[in-house]
Design a protein around this motif. Structure first.
Motif, PDB file in Angstrom:
ATOM      1  N   LEU A  67       0.826  -1.207   0.000  1.00  0.00           N
ATOM      2  CA  LEU A  67       0.000   0.000   0.000  1.00  0.00           C
ATOM      3  C   LEU A  67       0.862   1.260   0.000  1.00  0.00           C
ATOM      4  O   LEU A  67       0.409   2.331  -0.389  1.00  0.00           O
ATOM      5  CB  LEU A  67      -0.909   0.028   1.227  1.00  0.00           C
ATOM      6  N   TYR A  68       2.123   1.126   0.433  1.00  0.00           N
ATOM      7  CA  TYR A  68       2.965   2.295   0.670  1.00  0.00           C
ATOM      8  C   TYR A  68       3.771   2.727  -0.556  1.00  0.00           C
ATOM      9  O   TYR A  68       4.444   1.908  -1.181  1.00  0.00           O
ATOM     10  CB  TYR A  68       3.921   2.026   1.838  1.00  0.00           C
ATOM     11  N   ARG A  69       3.688   4.013  -0.840  1.00  0.00           N
ATOM     12  CA  ARG A  69       4.535   4.606  -1.861  1.00  0.00           C
ATOM     13  C   ARG A  69       5.991   4.537  -1.409  1.00  0.00           C
ATOM     14  O   ARG A  69       6.318   4.901  -0.278  1.00  0.00           O
ATOM     15  CB  ARG A  69       4.151   6.079  -2.098  1.00  0.00           C
ATOM     16  N   GLY A  70       6.848   4.054  -2.301  1.00  0.00           N
ATOM     17  CA  GLY A  70       8.274   4.016  -2.008  1.00  0.00           C
ATOM     18  C   GLY A  70       8.769   2.703  -1.455  1.00  0.00           C
ATOM     19  O   GLY A  70       9.965   2.421  -1.536  1.00  0.00           O
ATOM     20  N   LEU A  71       7.894   1.885  -0.863  1.00  0.00           N
ATOM     21  CA  LEU A  71       8.303   0.560  -0.404  1.00  0.00           C
ATOM     22  C   LEU A  71       8.184  -0.386  -1.588  1.00  0.00           C
ATOM     23  O   LEU A  71       7.199  -1.116  -1.729  1.00  0.00           O
ATOM     24  CB  LEU A  71       7.437   0.068   0.756  1.00  0.00           C
ATOM     25  N   ASP A  72       9.176  -0.360  -2.446  1.00  0.00           N
ATOM     26  CA  ASP A  72       9.112  -1.086  -3.709  1.00  0.00           C
ATOM     27  C   ASP A  72       9.983  -2.334  -3.704  1.00  0.00           C
ATOM     28  O   ASP A  72       9.502  -3.451  -3.882  1.00  0.00           O
ATOM     29  CB  ASP A  72       9.524  -0.163  -4.859  1.00  0.00           C
ATOM     30  N   VAL A  77       4.521   6.886   3.773  1.00  0.00           N
ATOM     31  CA  VAL A  77       5.143   6.022   4.780  1.00  0.00           C
ATOM     32  C   VAL A  77       4.869   6.491   6.205  1.00  0.00           C
ATOM     33  O   VAL A  77       5.052   5.728   7.157  1.00  0.00           O
ATOM     34  CB  VAL A  77       6.662   5.899   4.556  1.00  0.00           C
ATOM     35  N   THR A  78       4.409   7.717   6.366  1.00  0.00           N
ATOM     36  CA  THR A  78       4.079   8.200   7.714  1.00  0.00           C
ATOM     37  C   THR A  78       2.663   7.820   8.134  1.00  0.00           C
ATOM     38  O   THR A  78       2.304   7.965   9.304  1.00  0.00           O
ATOM     39  CB  THR A  78       4.207   9.727   7.776  1.00  0.00           C
ATOM     40  N   GLU A  79       1.849   7.349   7.194  1.00  0.00           N
ATOM     41  CA  GLU A  79       0.469   6.999   7.512  1.00  0.00           C
ATOM     42  C   GLU A  79       0.400   5.586   8.104  1.00  0.00           C
ATOM     43  O   GLU A  79       1.191   4.709   7.752  1.00  0.00           O
ATOM     44  CB  GLU A  79      -0.408   7.079   6.268  1.00  0.00           C
ATOM     45  N   THR A  80      -0.574   5.384   8.972  1.00  0.00           N
ATOM     46  CA  THR A  80      -0.781   4.073   9.580  1.00  0.00           C
ATOM     47  C   THR A  80      -1.798   3.286   8.764  1.00  0.00           C
ATOM     48  O   THR A  80      -2.901   3.772   8.511  1.00  0.00           O
ATOM     49  CB  THR A  80      -1.283   4.226  11.025  1.00  0.00           C
ATOM     50  N   ALA A  81      -1.413   2.103   8.352  1.00  0.00           N
ATOM     51  CA  ALA A  81      -2.328   1.258   7.585  1.00  0.00           C
ATOM     52  C   ALA A  81      -3.473   0.799   8.487  1.00  0.00           C
ATOM     53  O   ALA A  81      -3.262   0.455   9.647  1.00  0.00           O
ATOM     54  CB  ALA A  81      -1.594   0.049   7.011  1.00  0.00           C
ATOM     55  N   SER A  82      -4.656   0.788   7.929  1.00  0.00           N
ATOM     56  CA  SER A  82      -5.844   0.364   8.665  1.00  0.00           C
ATOM     57  C   SER A  82      -6.592  -0.654   7.833  1.00  0.00           C
ATOM     58  O   SER A  82      -6.957  -0.389   6.688  1.00  0.00           O
ATOM     59  CB  SER A  82      -6.746   1.571   8.941  1.00  0.00           C
ATOM     60  N   VAL A  83      -6.828  -1.842   8.405  1.00  0.00           N
ATOM     61  CA  VAL A  83      -7.534  -2.868   7.651  1.00  0.00           C
ATOM     62  C   VAL A  83      -8.967  -2.438   7.382  1.00  0.00           C
ATOM     63  O   VAL A  83      -9.542  -2.771   6.331  1.00  0.00           O
ATOM     64  CB  VAL A  83      -7.463  -4.230   8.370  1.00  0.00           C
ATOM     65  N   ALA A  84      -9.569  -1.668   8.281  1.00  0.00           N
ATOM     66  CA  ALA A  84     -10.938  -1.203   8.052  1.00  0.00           C
ATOM     67  C   ALA A  84     -10.989  -0.237   6.872  1.00  0.00           C
ATOM     68  O   ALA A  84     -11.898  -0.308   6.028  1.00  0.00           O
ATOM     69  CB  ALA A  84     -11.484  -0.537   9.318  1.00  0.00           C
ATOM     70  N   ASP A 137      19.525  -5.098  -5.497  1.00  0.00           N
ATOM     71  CA  ASP A 137      18.750  -4.128  -6.267  1.00  0.00           C
ATOM     72  C   ASP A 137      18.659  -2.753  -5.613  1.00  0.00           C
ATOM     73  O   ASP A 137      18.122  -1.815  -6.211  1.00  0.00           O
ATOM     74  CB  ASP A 137      17.326  -4.659  -6.501  1.00  0.00           C
ATOM     75  N   GLY A 138      19.171  -2.655  -4.370  1.00  0.00           N
ATOM     76  CA  GLY A 138      19.214  -1.323  -3.764  1.00  0.00           C
ATOM     77  C   GLY A 138      18.288  -1.093  -2.593  1.00  0.00           C
ATOM     78  O   GLY A 138      17.814   0.026  -2.388  1.00  0.00           O
ATOM     79  N   LEU A 139      18.049  -2.120  -1.770  1.00  0.00           N
ATOM     80  CA  LEU A 139      17.171  -1.942  -0.614  1.00  0.00           C
ATOM     81  C   LEU A 139      17.702  -0.886   0.349  1.00  0.00           C
ATOM     82  O   LEU A 139      16.933  -0.076   0.879  1.00  0.00           O
ATOM     83  CB  LEU A 139      16.986  -3.272   0.118  1.00  0.00           C
ATOM     84  N   VAL A 140      19.006  -0.889   0.564  1.00  0.00           N
ATOM     85  CA  VAL A 140      19.579   0.088   1.505  1.00  0.00           C
ATOM     86  C   VAL A 140      19.434   1.520   0.975  1.00  0.00           C
ATOM     87  O   VAL A 140      18.940   2.398   1.696  1.00  0.00           O
ATOM     88  CB  VAL A 140      21.038  -0.258   1.847  1.00  0.00           C
ATOM     89  N   PRO A 141      19.833   1.807  -0.286  1.00  0.00           N
ATOM     90  CA  PRO A 141      19.604   3.166  -0.797  1.00  0.00           C
ATOM     91  C   PRO A 141      18.130   3.559  -0.816  1.00  0.00           C
ATOM     92  O   PRO A 141      17.799   4.724  -0.548  1.00  0.00           O
ATOM     93  CB  PRO A 141      20.186   3.111  -2.217  1.00  0.00           C
ATOM     94  N   GLU A 142      17.243   2.614  -1.118  1.00  0.00           N
ATOM     95  CA  GLU A 142      15.816   2.931  -1.103  1.00  0.00           C
ATOM     96  C   GLU A 142      15.379   3.331   0.304  1.00  0.00           C
ATOM     97  O   GLU A 142      14.609   4.303   0.469  1.00  0.00           O
ATOM     98  CB  GLU A 142      15.000   1.735  -1.589  1.00  0.00           C
ATOM     99  N   THR A 143      15.855   2.601   1.296  1.00  0.00           N
ATOM    100  CA  THR A 143      15.511   2.935   2.673  1.00  0.00           C
ATOM    101  C   THR A 143      16.058   4.308   3.047  1.00  0.00           C
ATOM    102  O   THR A 143      15.348   5.126   3.665  1.00  0.00           O
ATOM    103  CB  THR A 143      16.054   1.864   3.636  1.00  0.00           C
ATOM    104  N   ARG A 144      17.306   4.576   2.703  1.00  0.00           N
ATOM    105  CA  ARG A 144      17.891   5.894   2.986  1.00  0.00           C
ATOM    106  C   ARG A 144      17.065   7.011   2.335  1.00  0.00           C
ATOM    107  O   ARG A 144      16.824   8.059   2.952  1.00  0.00           O
ATOM    108  CB  ARG A 144      19.325   5.957   2.457  1.00  0.00           C
ATOM    109  N   ARG A 174       4.482   4.302  11.781  1.00  0.00           N
ATOM    110  CA  ARG A 174       4.217   3.221  12.722  1.00  0.00           C
ATOM    111  C   ARG A 174       4.054   1.872  12.033  1.00  0.00           C
ATOM    112  O   ARG A 174       4.311   0.834  12.627  1.00  0.00           O
ATOM    113  CB  ARG A 174       2.970   3.551  13.560  1.00  0.00           C
ATOM    114  N   THR A 175       3.581   1.871  10.796  1.00  0.00           N
ATOM    115  CA  THR A 175       3.407   0.620  10.069  1.00  0.00           C
ATOM    116  C   THR A 175       4.559   0.381   9.099  1.00  0.00           C
ATOM    117  O   THR A 175       5.195  -0.674   9.110  1.00  0.00           O
ATOM    118  CB  THR A 175       2.080   0.612   9.292  1.00  0.00           C
ATOM    119  N   ALA A 176       4.842   1.368   8.265  1.00  0.00           N
ATOM    120  CA  ALA A 176       5.842   1.184   7.209  1.00  0.00           C
ATOM    121  C   ALA A 176       7.217   0.851   7.771  1.00  0.00           C
ATOM    122  O   ALA A 176       7.965   0.062   7.184  1.00  0.00           O
ATOM    123  CB  ALA A 176       5.910   2.434   6.329  1.00  0.00           C
TER     124      ALA A 176
END
Length: 309
Positions: free
Chosen positions: A40-45, A69-76, A215-222, A233-235
């Motif tokens: 659901l999160y933009r940028g978590l690719d 990434v700052t938003e909290t995922a809600s199943v509802a 593939d660049g997980l560390v640079p993506e996280t940075r 809180r979720t991402a």
């Protein structure tokens, strides 16, 4: 072929669900509805193995990249949005193909599930207490009011503790007693589960983590840090990203990639076992071997039989 009103492709991580969902959407003239909470999160690719736009082969994908990434995922909230997509597709004569391994998210779409409400003021108060006093203090409070819930919720999982305390306060009932229980199926869906031999899947998880790091997980996280990933809180708890964040905390300039790899592989394998346990309880699922070279054809034959029955 005649398609069922909804197809769900579920199962553990790294079994091949995304590729199968894509093949089925192409064969059925359908569109994919994501049911992976972290996609659901933009940028978590890279860390979520999200199909890149050029890999989607023209198939429309819904419920991808809908949260910061700052938003909290809600199943509802997801339930409302995903059902709206499903029903819009069905009205247009398109087959929704629900794809993902987040069990509660899948169930929230497929079955009649109602979730306990929320109180923003109470949630904010509890969150402030969490930030001030820490998760351990709130967990002790939960243990006092609902011992059974405290046994089920990790003392470090602050978000879950806050939610448990909120539900207890709002409903006056134990947290687990207030959780949604599955009602009648909402759709005449066909559920396809994809799994693999345990040892093979363990190997695939390790290879997947290696590929993500390459593939660049560390640079993506940075790159996501200025956008608030560490505060999300979720991402921030997403597999791979959590381990990279921990490594960056320990040494921002030279994160220990060997530790990141080992911890991510270990955590992902544990997660796979929890997913398998969740989905194996659902007797509606037709299980398929992800290693089957004719997987898509096998799946289509199950769907054909389901549409005729």
């Amino acid at each position: 072929m005649s398609a069922p009103p909804l197809v769900a492709v579920v199962g553990p991580t790294a079994t091949g669900k995304s590729d199968l969902g894509l093949e089925l959407a192409l064969a059925l003239g359908g569109e994919v509805v994501n049911a992976d909470a972290m996609q659901l999160y933009r940028g978590l690719d890279i860390g979520t193995a999200k199909l890149a736009p050029h890999e989607r082969r023209g198939v429309v994908h819904h419920q991808l990249d809908v949260l910061d990434v700052t938003e909290t995922a809600s199943v509802a909230a997801y339930q409302r949005a995903a059902r709206a997509v499903v029903e819009s597709l069905r009205a247009a004569g398109r087959t929704p193909v629900l794809v993902g391994g987040s069990g509660l998210y899948v169930q929230a779409v497929l079955d009649e599930l109602e979730f306990p409400g929320t109180d923003p003021a109470l949630r904010a108060e509890l969150t402030a207490e969490l930030e001030r006093d820490g998760a351990a203090a709130l967990h002790a409070r939960l243990a006092a009011v609902d011992p059974a819930a405290a046994e089920q919720v990790l003392p470090s999982n602050g978000r879950r503790i806050v939610r448990a305390l909120e539900v207890v306060a709002l409903t006056g009932r134990p947290f687990r007693a207030s959780l949604p229980t599955a009602g009648a199926p909402r759709y005449d869906a066909v559920l396809l589960g994809v799994d693999r031999d345990v040892a093979e899947l363990d190997d695939r998880v390790a290879l997947r983590v290696d590929r993500m790091l390459a593939d660049g997980l560390v640079p993506e996280t940075r790159a996501l840090l200025p956008h608030g990933l560490a505060e999300g809180r979720t991402a921030s708890r997403a597999l791979g990203y959590r381990q990279v964040l921990d490594a960056l905390d320990r040494d921002p300039d030279h994160p220990d990639l060997a530790a990141v790899r080992a911890e991510t592989v270990r955590a992902t394998r544990r997660f796979v076992r929890r997913q398998r346990s969740w989905f194996r309880r659902d007797r509606r699922i037709h299980w398929l071997d992800g290693a089957d070279p004719g997987l898509a054809a096998t799946a289509l034959s199950v769907l054909t039989a389901g549409a005729r029955s």
